[in-house]
Scaffold this active site. Structure first.
Site, PDB file in Angstrom:
ATOM      1  N   ASP B 162       4.707  83.067  63.712  1.00  0.00           N
ATOM      2  CA  ASP B 162       4.267  83.800  64.915  1.00  0.00           C
ATOM      3  C   ASP B 162       3.764  82.812  65.972  1.00  0.00           C
ATOM      4  OD1 ASP B 162       2.891  85.965  66.514  1.00  0.00           O
ATOM      5  OD2 ASP B 162       3.526  87.127  64.772  1.00  0.00           O
ATOM      6  N   HIS B 195      -1.323  87.080  69.565  1.00  0.00           N
ATOM      7  CA  HIS B 195      -0.450  87.945  68.773  1.00  0.00           C
ATOM      8  C   HIS B 195      -0.510  87.590  67.286  1.00  0.00           C
ATOM      9  CE1 HIS B 195       3.544  89.410  67.309  1.00  0.00           C
ATOM     10  NE2 HIS B 195       3.309  90.413  68.139  1.00  0.00           N
ATOM     11  N   ASN B 287      11.449  96.561  69.639  1.00  0.00           N
ATOM     12  CA  ASN B 287      10.755  97.547  70.475  1.00  0.00           C
ATOM     13  C   ASN B 287      11.596  98.090  71.622  1.00  0.00           C
ATOM     14  OD1 ASN B 287       8.449  97.024  68.927  1.00  0.00           O
ATOM     15  ND2 ASN B 287       7.840  95.356  70.278  1.00  0.00           N
ATOM     16  N   SER B 362       5.836  94.840  65.824  1.00  0.00           N
ATOM     17  CA  SER B 362       5.091  93.638  65.416  1.00  0.00           C
ATOM     18  C   SER B 362       3.905  94.001  64.543  1.00  0.00           C
ATOM     19  CB  SER B 362       4.519  92.929  66.650  1.00  0.00           C
ATOM     20  OG  SER B 362       5.466  92.132  67.259  1.00  0.00           O
TER      21      SER B 362
END
Lengths: 71, 611
Positions: B162, B195, B287, B362
């Site tokens: 990530d 994130h 998404n 996510s």
């Protein structure tokens, strides 16, 4: 490639700048210049789709901005 | 003789139709019903209707959760009888849908007498003392507390590929192993975006530490691998390297809350390498709200995760269809932060610790990664077996024609219980099917779309019956008759589960549908369209083909097939579009089934012989 559309800010993670194009597709703007970071701005962007880039937003093709024109 | 033949063919068709009945594919139970009122009706009118339901059916409709008010989503306790009554009643005009609530089922195979069914139920909770835990609806939704009663993920290392992980206050007690920053090429894989830290929090936030929020596998170790820059993007090459790094440094779960780009053999090979070394690889479905997961979720050996909102619905942004293996909470912040997933992360501008609610696939993927760590900690290590545990224990969603939920909704308690039983038999047939479906990442098979094994048994049984009939009656089995039977009763059902990436799935649904199902196949509805689910199509076919010596048998076969399909639907689940369920639908289907049978019988005139 050249795309016309409206700049949007999408709420994924800490947020990401996107172009909602006239053809209905959403593009994720890759490292957009600060002039483009403005919600509702209508623009024409000349850029390149970065097929080798993955992102946290995952909202559509990643568009790297080369030049742009505010409409 | 002719009578025997017709009855034999009728039975044959019945076999096909029964085996193809979706109700048998994912038979679920429910004790409550969801009513979603139409938004355009206004709150006052909806309240009137809610009161009317309460008075008429003697039940107490309640908002599903505190997030349901805007949606007007109500639940009432009730069974099939009430469901049908509600569908028939006046109230249905005011709703978008009335359907059974959360159909949960532990597959029969996994209950095989080892433990009694009650142990699969969540048993006794243990709420942690983290003050914001009550806001984590997502952890409640996956029944985490009963999972924690057995394991908290100790001994497992989860690699988070990530934007890096920063050791915010609510990660202080979480164990870390060395990772790497592939963007800055350095040992310290700090987060400069927020994130990765959030994702890591869902997996293993320090829990029962009296501060902040909880995480799923909070005794597992985290391996921070930074491949995405502060802007949230990174290259396929770095990600592929990070996957190999994780596999080489004893991580056994990889979470990738990232996606996009095109097909890359470097990445595909890295994933295959990790899988071979025993690593469970999990990725977000994406998404963009589109039909098909994006890369890397769609690669072979990757568990693709779709996102659910607080009421268990598919979120509007989540990808669905091909490549979605399971669904988990991802949140929806469009109506405020309470609908998002809350974890401790950092403000990228100031670097300060914050508790932030994010939404996205996510956020859904790390739920699955956390539960995968619990499953491994409970003793099931092999990545294929972990995937089987996760998908078999997921709460099945009936009538998921568009594969929005994959195998179902993630259930931590059921997964841990299934893993502890230690009797995971990864079905060889499904392994074969999946591996062949995954020969390349261009097509994908949804194993849950149809109950394949009973169907294969039925097809074999049907052939035996056909062979039996042929030895008694002097006719040659004609392809036209067989084709008619299949088209009428089941269609080429196996095609319903086939997906080509980036191509609409409805052509496969059409090909995989029987004649009566054609009218609702494009929309992907499980209710039958009364126009196609009638004597109309067989009647037209017979009128057109009766003069043709061979194709006439196609028409007769399809007439018998349709008759059986309609009769079966009438018996098991009479639901018609526009009309709903209940007695009217049942009578409509029975009358049409009889008409079809009558037509077939009329068309088989005594002087005819099957050629």
């Amino acid at each position: 490639m050249t795309v016309t559309g409206v700049i949007q800010h999408k709420g994924f993670g800490t947020g990401t700048w996107a172009l909602d194009a006239e053809d209905g597709k959403s593009y994720e703007l890759h490292k957009p210049p600060s002039e483009l970071q403005k919600k509702g701005l209508k623009v024409e962007i000349d850029g390149e789709i970065r097929d080798d880039v993955m992102t946290i937003a995952m909202i559509g093709p990643v568009l790297e901005v080369k030049t742009f024109k505010v409409l | 003789m002719r009578k025997f033949l017709i009855i034999g063919l009728f039975l044959l068709g019945l076999g096909w139709a029964v085996s193809n009945f979706s109700g048998l594919a994912a038979k679920g139970t429910y004790d409550s019903i969801v009513l979603d009122f139409r938004e355009d009706r206004g709150t006052a009118e909806i309240e009137n209707q809610v009161n009317a339901i309460a008075a008429q059916f003697n039940v107490r409709p309640q908002l599903n959760s505190r997030f349901s008010e805007a949606d007007h989503l109500y639940v009432v306790k009730g069974d099939r009888q009430l469901l049908n009554a509600l569908k028939r009643s006046n109230i249905s005009k005011y709703t978008e849908y009335i359907e059974p609530d959360y159909i949960y089922s532990i597959p029969e195979a996994s209950l095989s007498g080892v433990v009694d069914a009650s142990s699969a139920q969540p048993s006794g909770g243990q709420a942690p003392n983290d003050p914001l835990y009550s806001k984590q609806w997502n952890l409640h939704n996956i029944s985490i507390e009963s999972g924690w009663a057995e394991t908290k993920g100790s001994g497992v290392t989860v690699a988070v590929i990530d934007t890096g992980i920063s050791q915010v206050p609510d990660l202080k007690e979480t164990k870390f192993v060395a990772g790497y920053d592939f963007v800055g090429e350095q040992e310290d894989a700090k987060d400069d975006n927020g994130h990765g830290t959030h994702v890591a929090g869902t997996i293993a936030q320090s829990t029962n530490n009296g501060i902040g929020v909880a995480g799923i596998a909070y005794e597992a170790s985290l391996m921070p691998l930074k491949v995405l820059s502060a802007s949230g993007g990174g290259t396929v090459a770095d990600i592929a390297e990070a996957i190999r790094f994780a596999a080489d440094h004893n991580a056994t779960v990889i979470n990738m809350s990232l996606g996009g780009g095109g097909e890359s053999s470097a990445m595909q090979e890295a994933i295959a390498y990790a899988h071979k070394k025993g690593v469970v690889v999990i990725a977000a479905a994406g998404n963009s709200g589109q039909n098909a997961a994006n890369y890397p979720a769609r690669y072979p050996h990757v568990i693709g995760v779709a996102a659910l909102g607080a009421s268990g619905e598919k979120t509007p942004y989540s990808n669905f269809g091909a490549g979605v293996d399971i669904s988990a909470p991802g949140g929806d912040t469009s109506n405020g932060e309470a609908g998002g997933i809350l974890q401790n992360t950092l403000n990228p501008q100031t670097g300060e610790s914050i508790f932030a609610a994010f939404q996205g696939t996510s956020m859904a993927a790390p739920h699955v990664a956390g539960v995968a760590a619990l499953v491994q900690s409970a003793g099931v290590k092999d990545p294929d077996e972990v995937e089987t545990v996760l998908t078999e224990s997921a709460r099945k969603v009936q009538d998921d024609t568009l594969n929005q939920f994959g195998s179902g909704k993630l259930d931590a308690a059921a997964a841990v219980n299934l893993a502890l039983r230690g009797k995971i038999t990864f079905n060889d047939f499904f392994r074969w099917l999946r591996d062949n479906g995954y020969l390349n990442p261009r097509f994908w098979i949804d194993g849950g779309a149809v109950a394949l094994l009973p169907k294969l048994a039925m097809v074999l049984g049907s052939y035996l019956l056909a062979w039996f009939l042929r030895s008694y009656f002097p006719f040659t089995w004609s392809w036209s008759l067989a084709t008619g039977l299949i088209s009428g009763s089941s269609g080429f059902f196996f095609l319903k589960g086939l997906y080509l990436f980036d191509v609409p799935q409805y052509p496969f649904r059409l090909l995989g549908s029987s004649l009566p199902e054609l009218g609702s196949a494009v929309q992907g509805s499980s209710a039958l369209n009364p126009i196609s689910a009638s004597v109309l199509i067989p009647g037209l076919l017979l009128a057109l083909l009766l003069g043709h010596q061979q194709w006439k048998w196609f028409a007769i076969g399809s007439s018998i097939g349709v008759s059986v399909c309609l009769a079966t639907s009438a018996a098991i689940d009479p639901t018609l579009m526009w009309i709903g369920g209940g007695a009217i639908a049942r009578i409509y289907l029975i009358v049409n089934a009889l008409l079809c049978f009558g037509l077939a019988r009329l068309a088989m005139k005594p002087e005819d012989k099957i050629v």
